[in-house]
Design an enzyme around this catalytic site. Structure first.
Site, PDB file in Angstrom:
ATOM      1  N   HIS A 110       0.802  -1.237   0.000  1.00 54.99           N
ATOM      2  CA  HIS A 110       0.000   0.000   0.000  1.00 54.99           C
ATOM      3  C   HIS A 110       0.830   1.280   0.000  1.00 54.99           C
ATOM      4  O   HIS A 110       0.477   2.270   0.650  1.00 54.99           O
ATOM      5  CB  HIS A 110      -0.953   0.001   1.194  1.00 54.99           C
ATOM      6  CG  HIS A 110      -2.070  -0.987   1.087  1.00 54.99           C
ATOM      7  ND1 HIS A 110      -2.572  -1.442  -0.122  1.00 54.99           N
ATOM      8  CD2 HIS A 110      -2.792  -1.634   2.057  1.00 54.99           C
ATOM      9  CE1 HIS A 110      -3.552  -2.300   0.100  1.00 54.99           C
ATOM     10  NE2 HIS A 110      -3.700  -2.447   1.399  1.00 54.99           N
ATOM     11  N   HIS A 184      -9.786   1.906   0.229  1.00 51.35           N
ATOM     12  CA  HIS A 184      -9.777   0.756   1.137  1.00 51.35           C
ATOM     13  C   HIS A 184     -10.912   0.832   2.163  1.00 51.35           C
ATOM     14  O   HIS A 184     -10.732   0.505   3.337  1.00 51.35           O
ATOM     15  CB  HIS A 184      -8.425   0.680   1.845  1.00 51.35           C
ATOM     16  CG  HIS A 184      -8.014  -0.703   2.267  1.00 51.35           C
ATOM     17  ND1 HIS A 184      -8.681  -1.419   3.235  1.00 51.35           N
ATOM     18  CD2 HIS A 184      -6.999  -1.490   1.863  1.00 51.35           C
ATOM     19  CE1 HIS A 184      -8.082  -2.578   3.412  1.00 51.35           C
ATOM     20  NE2 HIS A 184      -7.065  -2.661   2.580  1.00 51.35           N
ATOM     21  N   GLU A 312     -11.878  -3.648  -3.053  1.00 54.40           N
ATOM     22  CA  GLU A 312     -10.853  -2.735  -3.549  1.00 54.40           C
ATOM     23  C   GLU A 312     -10.671  -2.918  -5.058  1.00 54.40           C
ATOM     24  O   GLU A 312     -10.050  -3.876  -5.501  1.00 54.40           O
ATOM     25  CB  GLU A 312      -9.532  -2.990  -2.842  1.00 54.40           C
ATOM     26  CG  GLU A 312      -9.608  -2.956  -1.321  1.00 54.40           C
ATOM     27  CD  GLU A 312      -8.382  -3.612  -0.693  1.00 54.40           C
ATOM     28  OE1 GLU A 312      -7.253  -3.149  -0.947  1.00 54.40           O
ATOM     29  OE2 GLU A 312      -8.554  -4.615   0.026  1.00 54.40           O
TER      30      GLU A 312
END
Length: 347
Positions: A110, A184, A312
């Site tokens: 991420h 997210h 996502e």
């Protein structure tokens, strides 16, 4: 349609942060320019009662606390410059190797230690007859978190009068680089009054990208037929979740031939709430929150394992190292643009 702005607090280094409330008379969405986070979505159930249907907090301090950062659940945040995992935090562009921070076992996850989820974005608001929007921009510097190129990123959240929340991603870079952006948000359509095991899910996918023990794709495509990953027809998340070691945490390869935009639908029979996802992106990561830390969120609800499911939309994990996956390379002469639309309704 209505949009309002209020102070949301200060970061640990003293930066002022705002909270933007978007309303259309039927539902409410709240977004902060810290991490471009969706902090709250409120929609009615089949009796007209509004409730919080995403995991989040009412105070910036919760998002910047050591406990939250160490637990890294990424509630509602924009993840980047590269969402999901990159194997061993290493990739190459034109034979030049780049090394990223390792922050998830042996991998990069991420965007790094200080990814897009932990920075303060510049923000402007827009209002029209049929929609209201927050436009968030950020300039990621060359070699920030190890990624090449000065990259200008824009994320625009738009709430429409037809109960659509549209997320538009745009980016450009002055050097060849990689990019993968996602939101997210964790959904719990029962207002976090129970786990997501009683939610039904549909995913428009015939295959997933199987992973190794470190959750890195093998590079193969695996049919969902006769497996726990088959959500082509509505199926309860709880039906086979316990057959998986950590619940669902897998990238689905979306069927672009049949319906190029439809990704999936999450629904909850008791409340009648549905959220459908449409996207230009090739993948949908379903994560059922096995590792959600124990926090107290909206209305003092207790969060933890399986209390939310993230849908996502994104490119595939470890794509920079997987030549068979859709490309995530962005060149200076190119513009990155992807759109995801969440449609909310009560039946």
């Amino acid at each position: 349609m209505k949009i309002s702005t209020q102070a949301f607090g200060k970061t640990n280094d003293g930066k002022e942060v705002s909270l933007y409330t978007l309303e259309n008379g039927k539902m409410i969405v709240k977004i902060t320019n810290y991490g471009a986070i969706i902090t709250d979505v409120q929609t009615p159930d089949n009796e007209g009662n509004l409730d919080h249907i995403v995991l989040g907090f009412n105070d910036l301090k919760e998002y910047t606390s050591k406990e939250y950062i160490d637990g890294c659940p990424y509630f509602g945040a924009i993840c980047g410059r590269y969402a999901n995992r990159i194997k061993e935090g290493t990739f190459s562009i034109d034979e030049q190797e780049y090394k990223l921070a390792i922050n998830n076992g042996p991998n990069a996850l991420h965007g790094g230690i200080v990814g897009f989820d932990k920075i303060v974005w510049d923000a402007t608001t827009e209002e029209s007859l049929n929609n209201v929007a927050v436009k968030l921009t950020y300039l990621a510097k060359d070699m920030e978190e190890g990624y090449p190129g000065n990259m200008k990123v824009t994320v625009t959240y738009t709430l429409t009068d037809s109960n659509d929340l549209i997320v538009k991603y745009q980016a450009s870079s002055d050097k060849k680089t990689v990019i993968n952006l996602t939101n997210h948000t964790y959904f719990n359509l029962n207002g976090a009054n129970s786990t997501i095991k009683d939610h039904d899910l549909v995913v428009n996918a015939d295959a997933v990208t199987p992973v190794d023990e470190n959750l890195i794709p093998t590079g193969d495509y695996l049919s969902v037929e006769e497996s726990a990953f088959d959500f082509k027809q509505p199926k309860s998340l709880g039906l086979e979740i316990d057959s998986l070691a950590d619940g669902y945490d897998i990238n689905f390869v979306l069927n672009k031939e049949n319906d190029p935009l439809f990704a999936g639908t999450l629904s909850h029979a008791e409340t009648g709430r549905h959220v459908s996802v449409f996207t230009t992106q090739p993948g949908l990561q379903i994560y059922t929150g096995y590792y959600i830390p124990e926090f107290t969120g909206h209305d003092n609800k207790k969060y933890g394992k399986y209390m939310g499911v993230a849908m996502e939309t994104q490119h595939f994990p470890d794509s920079p190292n997987q030549p068979n996956f859709p490309s995530v390379t962005l060149s200076p002469e190119e513009k990155f643009e992807e759109i995801t639309r969440f449609h909310f309704e009560t039946k």
